[in-house]
Design an enzyme around this catalytic site. Structure first.
Site, PDB file in Angstrom:
ATOM      1  N   PHE A 156       0.863  -1.180   0.000  1.00  0.00           N
ATOM      2  CA  PHE A 156       0.000   0.000   0.000  1.00  0.00           C
ATOM      3  C   PHE A 156       0.895   1.224   0.000  1.00  0.00           C
ATOM      4  CE2 PHE A 156      -2.312   3.552   1.766  1.00  0.00           C
ATOM      5  CZ  PHE A 156      -3.453   3.530   0.985  1.00  0.00           C
ATOM      6  N   ASP A 241       9.646   2.905   1.670  1.00  0.00           N
ATOM      7  CA  ASP A 241       8.449   3.702   1.982  1.00  0.00           C
ATOM      8  C   ASP A 241       8.188   3.599   3.473  1.00  0.00           C
ATOM      9  OD1 ASP A 241       5.933   4.735   2.429  1.00  0.00           O
ATOM     10  OD2 ASP A 241       5.009   3.800   0.677  1.00  0.00           O
ATOM     11  N   LYS A 270       2.959  11.503   6.691  1.00  0.00           N
ATOM     12  CA  LYS A 270       2.104  11.332   7.865  1.00  0.00           C
ATOM     13  C   LYS A 270       2.629  12.074   9.093  1.00  0.00           C
ATOM     14  CE  LYS A 270      -0.315   7.179   6.363  1.00  0.00           C
ATOM     15  NZ  LYS A 270      -1.559   7.886   6.003  1.00  0.00           N
TER      16      LYS A 270
END
Length: 414
Positions: A156, A241, A270
């Protein structure tokens, strides 16, 4: 890092409408691309949130790790307020006085050289892909338009059209083709399959050191070291990531730190915005990032003064190591608490620091059903992939609060 005993009183009167009324009001006007739990949050502080009717909940999701430092961390709020009184946006058409400080501090924290500031996590991934392809053509000598990137199944990385091109999540992918070529998907945690997929056209290997959306899947010890060795030996880039796994979540600054691995390119987001503004970044070695020239990539809001001020304050919090140590310490409590529930409604779990994927016995209900039961217990979590729920509390959570959340989970399972 203790949470306040209660949320501060509201500065304005509470909205008179109920949660049900507000949820119903969304339906005709808001795109239905989310299926949130039936709670309407109005205020928050630390690890606690409060809905429009005054009910309090322990936030065990923390915005999918965007709120690693809790809601409205005072140091981050102060940095944002101070910058709001000075300058918020220039675009990159001009220099501003906060950007160099932010870039230098983030590069120093990660052990890399140069920073490409963006906004959202998906933008960081897209930017990392562009940098890797440009490097492949300019430096590695891959023929034009032939560069490939190897990714892992179950990944994801976002939901843009390029990113869903290499997703195997049918919900995110179906109905959005045609898809961007140039990606090869191999099983996660499988070094032989990864090696077989790399050839002279491979620009990079792009993986999550821990697959969060897939249920906090943690690879075998040595996998990340193997990826690092393999990419170095075959002459391609290692892109990590760490948008969900980075910035203290796993008990280290980065998840790759658990194997002392330094990737060529690092993707962050984030928590980098402190739960205040969207901030993301591609961080890379100088020889890699230097392939970009003026006009080849950009963002009106990327690296804006407000984002840079908040991002610098986030880095300052992490420099002390306090949050990483706290996540590692309470991660042991989280692990032991879930181990005690195994066989009592929990069929399996995975933890790394203050991050957990918990597989629920389907006989007791779906992950969504357990999340709704926990909502009634005053604990906010979210399900993924049917029977799995994820825990990712703010790194400011106390031992007592975490114990309370585990006790609530036990009640929800009984």
């Amino acid at each position: 890092m203790t949470a306040p005993a209660r949320i501060a009183p509201p500065r304005t009167p509470r909205a008179p409408r109920s949660s049900d009324d507000l949820i119903q009001a969304e339906r005709p006007v808001l795109a239905h691309n989310y299926h949130p739990l039936p709670v309407v949050i109005a205020r928050a502080e630390g690890v606690w949130v409060e809905d429009v009717e005054g009910r309090r909940y322990l936030d065990m999701l923390a915005g999918y790790s965007a709120l690693n430092f809790g809601h409205r961390h005072p140091a981050l709020i102060e940095a944002a307020h101070r910058q709001l009184d000075q300058l918020t946006l220039t675009s990159r058409a001009f220099h501003h006085d906060r950007l160099a400080e932010f870039a230098a501090s983030l590069a120093g924290l990660t052990g890399l050289d140069m920073v490409l500031p963006m906004n959202t996590g998906a933008e960081a991934v897209e930017s990392g892909i562009k940098v890797a392809r440009k490097w492949a053509y300019d430096v590695k000598g891959v023929p034009a338009d032939r560069a490939t990137i190897v990714v892992a199944a179950g990944n994801f990385h976002g939901r843009t059209t390029t990113i869903v091109s290499f997703s195997d999540d049918d919900t995110a992918r179906t109905g959005f083709g045609p898809f961007t070529p140039g990606f090869r998907v191999v099983p996660y945690n499988d070094l032989p399959a990864l090696e077989a997929a790399i050839d002279d056209t491979t620009a990079a290997v792009l993986i999550e050191p821990i697959q969060g959306e897939a249920g906090v899947l943690i690879p075998d010890d040595g996998y990340l070291t193997g990826v690092r060795d393999l990419t170095r030996r075959t002459g391609c880039l290692f892109i990590a990531d760490e948008i969900q796994s980075g910035l203290g979540r796993t008990g280290r600054t980065l998840a790759v730190d658990h194997e002392s691995v330094v990737p060529d390119v690092l993707l962050l987001g984030k928590a980098l915005g402190g739960g205040i503004v969207p901030v993301s970044a591609v961080v890379a070695r100088r020889d890699i990032m230097s392939v970009l020239g003026p006009g080849q990539h950009g963002s009106t809001f990327g690296g804006n003064p407000l984002a840079a001020a908040v991002g610098s304050a986030v880095v300052d919090l992490l420099k002390t190591g306090e949050f990483q140590a706290h996540a590692a310490d309470l991660g042991e409590l989280l692990h032991s608490g879930l181990a005690a529930l195994t066989g009592k409604g929990v069929t399996g779990f995975r933890t790394r620091g203050l991050w957990a994927g918990i597989d629920i016995d389907p006989a007791l209900g779906t992950g969504r059903a357990i999340s709704e039961r926990l909502l009634k217990e005053g604990v906010l979590v979210k399900d993924t992939h049917g029977s799995t729920i994820r825990l990712a509390p703010p790194l400011t959570i106390t031992r007592e609060e975490l114990t309370g959340a585990l006790e609530a989970l036990e009640r929800a399972l009984s």
